[in-house]
Design a protein around this motif. Structure first.
Motif, PDB file in Angstrom:
ATOM      1  N   GLU A 169      10.977 -22.649  24.005  1.00  0.00           N
ATOM      2  CA  GLU A 169      10.964 -21.306  23.421  1.00  0.00           C
ATOM      3  C   GLU A 169      10.635 -21.340  21.926  1.00  0.00           C
ATOM      4  OE1 GLU A 169      15.286 -22.742  23.550  1.00  0.00           O
ATOM      5  OE2 GLU A 169      13.440 -22.929  24.716  1.00  0.00           O
ATOM      6  N   ALA A 170      10.679 -22.505  21.306  1.00  0.00           N
ATOM      7  CA  ALA A 170      10.341 -22.621  19.881  1.00  0.00           C
ATOM      8  C   ALA A 170       8.826 -22.721  19.754  1.00  0.00           C
ATOM      9  CB  ALA A 170      11.021 -23.844  19.279  1.00  0.00           C
ATOM     10  N   ILE A 171       8.164 -21.610  19.536  1.00  0.00           N
ATOM     11  CA  ILE A 171       6.701 -21.571  19.586  1.00  0.00           C
ATOM     12  C   ILE A 171       6.052 -21.303  18.230  1.00  0.00           C
ATOM     13  CG2 ILE A 171       6.578 -20.910  22.012  1.00  0.00           C
ATOM     14  CD1 ILE A 171       6.292 -18.011  21.144  1.00  0.00           C
ATOM     15  N   ARG A 212       6.167 -33.282  20.658  1.00  0.00           N
ATOM     16  CA  ARG A 212       6.175 -33.384  22.127  1.00  0.00           C
ATOM     17  C   ARG A 212       7.589 -33.149  22.662  1.00  0.00           C
ATOM     18  NH1 ARG A 212       4.167 -32.679  27.057  1.00  0.00           N
ATOM     19  NH2 ARG A 212       4.648 -34.353  28.509  1.00  0.00           N
ATOM     20  N   LEU A 213       8.573 -33.765  22.023  1.00  0.00           N
ATOM     21  CA  LEU A 213       9.949 -33.599  22.471  1.00  0.00           C
ATOM     22  C   LEU A 213      10.438 -32.174  22.247  1.00  0.00           C
ATOM     23  CD1 LEU A 213      11.518 -36.931  21.187  1.00  0.00           C
ATOM     24  CD2 LEU A 213      11.149 -36.264  23.572  1.00  0.00           C
ATOM     25  N   LEU A 214      10.066 -31.576  21.129  1.00  0.00           N
ATOM     26  CA  LEU A 214      10.459 -30.192  20.875  1.00  0.00           C
ATOM     27  C   LEU A 214       9.892 -29.275  21.960  1.00  0.00           C
ATOM     28  CD1 LEU A 214      11.847 -28.194  18.888  1.00  0.00           C
ATOM     29  CD2 LEU A 214       9.600 -27.920  17.809  1.00  0.00           C
ATOM     30  N   SER A 215       8.638 -29.500  22.340  1.00  0.00           N
ATOM     31  CA  SER A 215       8.008 -28.675  23.377  1.00  0.00           C
ATOM     32  C   SER A 215       8.695 -28.850  24.725  1.00  0.00           C
ATOM     33  CB  SER A 215       6.530 -29.037  23.500  1.00  0.00           C
ATOM     34  OG  SER A 215       5.837 -28.743  22.303  1.00  0.00           O
ATOM     35  N   LEU A 216       9.115 -30.082  25.022  1.00  0.00           N
ATOM     36  CA  LEU A 216       9.778 -30.358  26.292  1.00  0.00           C
ATOM     37  C   LEU A 216      11.197 -29.785  26.338  1.00  0.00           C
ATOM     38  CD1 LEU A 216       8.750 -34.089  26.906  1.00  0.00           C
ATOM     39  CD2 LEU A 216       8.020 -32.116  28.253  1.00  0.00           C
ATOM     40  N   LEU A 217      11.908 -29.915  25.225  1.00  0.00           N
ATOM     41  CA  LEU A 217      13.336 -29.611  25.220  1.00  0.00           C
ATOM     42  C   LEU A 217      13.676 -28.237  24.668  1.00  0.00           C
ATOM     43  CD1 LEU A 217      14.428 -33.137  23.953  1.00  0.00           C
ATOM     44  CD2 LEU A 217      14.559 -32.285  26.303  1.00  0.00           C
ATOM     45  N   ALA A 267      11.715 -17.872  15.400  1.00  0.00           N
ATOM     46  CA  ALA A 267      12.089 -18.827  14.354  1.00  0.00           C
ATOM     47  C   ALA A 267      10.893 -19.683  13.940  1.00  0.00           C
ATOM     48  CB  ALA A 267      13.227 -19.721  14.846  1.00  0.00           C
ATOM     49  N   ARG A 268      10.702 -19.833  12.637  1.00  0.00           N
ATOM     50  CA  ARG A 268       9.658 -20.710  12.114  1.00  0.00           C
ATOM     51  C   ARG A 268      10.220 -22.133  12.073  1.00  0.00           C
ATOM     52  NH1 ARG A 268       9.323 -17.513   6.659  1.00  0.00           N
ATOM     53  NH2 ARG A 268      11.560 -17.706   7.121  1.00  0.00           N
ATOM     54  N   VAL A 269       9.525 -23.055  12.748  1.00  0.00           N
ATOM     55  CA  VAL A 269      10.022 -24.418  12.893  1.00  0.00           C
ATOM     56  C   VAL A 269       9.003 -25.407  12.325  1.00  0.00           C
ATOM     57  CG1 VAL A 269      10.911 -26.162  14.477  1.00  0.00           C
ATOM     58  CG2 VAL A 269      11.236 -23.724  14.990  1.00  0.00           C
ATOM     59  N   GLY A 270       9.435 -26.228  11.395  1.00  0.00           N
ATOM     60  CA  GLY A 270       8.559 -27.245  10.830  1.00  0.00           C
ATOM     61  C   GLY A 270       8.486 -28.468  11.723  1.00  0.00           C
ATOM     62  N   GLY A 317      16.212 -40.806  17.917  1.00  0.00           N
ATOM     63  CA  GLY A 317      15.149 -39.820  18.083  1.00  0.00           C
ATOM     64  C   GLY A 317      15.096 -38.793  16.965  1.00  0.00           C
ATOM     65  N   PRO A 318      14.083 -37.931  16.968  1.00  0.00           N
ATOM     66  CA  PRO A 318      13.960 -36.869  15.972  1.00  0.00           C
ATOM     67  C   PRO A 318      15.135 -35.899  16.052  1.00  0.00           C
ATOM     68  CG  PRO A 318      11.921 -37.147  17.220  1.00  0.00           C
ATOM     69  CD  PRO A 318      12.967 -37.920  17.932  1.00  0.00           C
ATOM     70  N   LEU A 319      15.461 -35.300  14.907  1.00  0.00           N
ATOM     71  CA  LEU A 319      16.580 -34.360  14.834  1.00  0.00           C
ATOM     72  C   LEU A 319      16.062 -32.962  14.526  1.00  0.00           C
ATOM     73  CD1 LEU A 319      19.148 -36.411  12.702  1.00  0.00           C
ATOM     74  CD2 LEU A 319      18.815 -36.431  15.192  1.00  0.00           C
ATOM     75  N   LEU A 320      16.558 -31.988  15.270  1.00  0.00           N
ATOM     76  CA  LEU A 320      16.261 -30.586  14.995  1.00  0.00           C
ATOM     77  C   LEU A 320      17.389 -30.043  14.136  1.00  0.00           C
ATOM     78  CD1 LEU A 320      14.513 -28.057  15.543  1.00  0.00           C
ATOM     79  CD2 LEU A 320      15.895 -27.669  17.608  1.00  0.00           C
ATOM     80  N   VAL A 321      17.052 -29.538  12.939  1.00  0.00           N
ATOM     81  CA  VAL A 321      18.072 -29.071  12.000  1.00  0.00           C
ATOM     82  C   VAL A 321      17.765 -27.644  11.545  1.00  0.00           C
ATOM     83  CG1 VAL A 321      18.487 -31.426  11.187  1.00  0.00           C
ATOM     84  CG2 VAL A 321      16.898 -29.937   9.932  1.00  0.00           C
ATOM     85  N   SER A 322      18.776 -27.000  10.971  1.00  0.00           N
ATOM     86  CA  SER A 322      18.618 -25.639  10.443  1.00  0.00           C
ATOM     87  C   SER A 322      19.643 -25.420   9.335  1.00  0.00           C
ATOM     88  CB  SER A 322      18.814 -24.605  11.547  1.00  0.00           C
ATOM     89  OG  SER A 322      20.164 -24.630  11.997  1.00  0.00           O
ATOM     90  N   ARG A 323      19.536 -24.266   8.661  1.00  0.00           N
ATOM     91  CA  ARG A 323      20.545 -23.922   7.647  1.00  0.00           C
ATOM     92  C   ARG A 323      21.751 -23.266   8.280  1.00  0.00           C
ATOM     93  NH1 ARG A 323      18.614 -20.153   3.226  1.00  0.00           N
ATOM     94  NH2 ARG A 323      17.470 -19.225   4.977  1.00  0.00           N
ATOM     95  N   ARG A 324      21.537 -22.619   9.429  1.00  0.00           N
ATOM     96  CA  ARG A 324      22.620 -21.892  10.090  1.00  0.00           C
ATOM     97  C   ARG A 324      22.405 -21.985  11.594  1.00  0.00           C
ATOM     98  NH1 ARG A 324      20.641 -17.519  12.492  1.00  0.00           N
ATOM     99  NH2 ARG A 324      18.678 -16.614  11.735  1.00  0.00           N
ATOM    100  N   ALA A 325      23.411 -21.586  12.335  1.00  0.00           N
ATOM    101  CA  ALA A 325      23.287 -21.580  13.790  1.00  0.00           C
ATOM    102  C   ALA A 325      22.209 -20.578  14.212  1.00  0.00           C
ATOM    103  CB  ALA A 325      24.625 -21.219  14.424  1.00  0.00           C
ATOM    104  N   ILE A 326      21.388 -20.967  15.165  1.00  0.00           N
ATOM    105  CA  ILE A 326      20.308 -20.113  15.657  1.00  0.00           C
ATOM    106  C   ILE A 326      20.590 -19.771  17.117  1.00  0.00           C
ATOM    107  CG2 ILE A 326      17.825 -19.953  16.118  1.00  0.00           C
ATOM    108  CD1 ILE A 326      17.362 -21.882  13.830  1.00  0.00           C
ATOM    109  N   GLY A 327      20.710 -18.493  17.419  1.00  0.00           N
ATOM    110  CA  GLY A 327      20.997 -18.058  18.782  1.00  0.00           C
ATOM    111  C   GLY A 327      19.802 -18.272  19.694  1.00  0.00           C
ATOM    112  N   ALA A 328      20.080 -18.383  20.980  1.00  0.00           N
ATOM    113  CA  ALA A 328      19.020 -18.641  21.960  1.00  0.00           C
ATOM    114  C   ALA A 328      17.925 -17.592  21.904  1.00  0.00           C
ATOM    115  CB  ALA A 328      19.629 -18.704  23.364  1.00  0.00           C
ATOM    116  N   GLU A 329      18.318 -16.332  21.614  1.00  0.00           N
ATOM    117  CA  GLU A 329      17.338 -15.243  21.594  1.00  0.00           C
ATOM    118  C   GLU A 329      16.479 -15.260  20.327  1.00  0.00           C
ATOM    119  OE1 GLU A 329      20.835 -14.056  19.274  1.00  0.00           O
ATOM    120  OE2 GLU A 329      20.534 -15.013  21.238  1.00  0.00           O
TER     121      GLU A 329
END
Length: 269
Positions: free
Chosen positions: A124-126, A116-121, A103-106, A86-98
């Motif tokens: 909060e990433a809007i 679709r999976l990002l929205s489901l799982l 956070a800007r997400v590509g 499946g697709p992978l969510l990645v970042s440069r550093r750890a991102i806290g829940a708050e």
């Protein structure tokens, strides 16, 4: 006289591997010729949704299926489903829940299964930015985005760009549902009817079987169209996304599609 079908797929290794033999007449195409063109997955989704009638056979994200099911029929062969791919969510550093709401997400497109999976799982990433899938990892690495959802070759190469895995969205989906992750499927315009759908699906299945038996035959075609030119990455891509579900959705594959799309089985017939 051969019937020409307009085939619209992605340039990614799984698609070029699957369709190479039928495009080049290496298998029995049952009197069909395929006029192929290539596009990014979100462009494919838009073509199916917005230019109804121009396409005969087209690759789409399963997340886009509810929007096209009235005009297109899902084929049993050619899909990208599976476990651990499946697709992978990645970042440069750890991102806290708050932090996720800011956070800007590509994402590789609004209508993609990845989104679709990002929205489901990660609801909060809007703050999402739709962009070409191959540009997401570099944008995260450059600090233009805090995180990104990677598909295709990007899921194999992100670590080399200094990025870290936040979550495997496919793994989270499998843990929640017990089903394979349905990424992309092949649809046929409904003007062709159910018998033609079975015919095209047989030809695609035959093309996959040829590719699996003669992997060297498609190697140059795959390499020419791939975004990532390293042979190892191309091979990983094919091994992850071309499998038994590509030959036939089967009961589990179809159930996964219905679960993701919330469609009724009768709508796909």
């Amino acid at each position: 006289m051969a019937l020409t079908m307009r085939l619209h797929i992605s340039p990614c290794p799984n698609d070029t591997f699957i369709f190479h033999a039928l495009i080049h007449g290496l298998v029995d195409t049952e009197g069909l010729d395929f006029d192929v063109r290539f596009d990014d997955i979100e462009a494919l989704n838009c073509a199916a949704i917005e230019r109804d009638g121009e396409e005969d056979v087209i690759k789409i994200s399963y997340a886009a299926l509810p929007e096209v099911a009235g005009a297109f029929r899902l084929l049993d062969s050619g899909s990208a489903l599976g476990h651990g791919n499946g697709p992978l969510l990645v970042s440069r550093r750890a991102i806290g829940a708050e932090e996720w709401r800011e956070a800007r997400v590509g994402i590789p497109g609004e209508r993609t299964t990845a989104n679709r999976l990002l929205s489901l799982l990660f609801p909060e990433a809007i703050r999402k930015r739709a962009m070409l899938f191959s540009e997401i990892a570099p944008a995260v690495a450059a600090g233009e985005l805090e995180a990104g959802v990677l598909i295709h070759e990007g899921r194999f190469t992100y670590a080399a760009q200094g990025l870290q895995l936040v979550a495997d969205l496919g793994e989270l989906w499998e843990r929640r549902t017990g089903l394979p992750i349905p990424l992309g499927g092949i649809v046929l315009h409904r003007r062709h009817g159910a018998e033609m759908a079975e015919r095209v699906a047989r030809v695609i299945r035959r093309s996959i079987e040829y590719a699996q038996a003669h992997p060297e035959a498609s190697a140059e075609f795959v390499r020419t169209h791939a975004q990532e030119l390293e042979a190892e990455v191309r091979q990983k891509h094919i091994s992850y996304f071309v499998n038994d579900y590509s030959l036939s959705l089967g009961a589990a594959g179809l159930e996964a599609v219905l679960r993701l799309t919330a469609l009724d089985r009768s709508v796909l017939l």
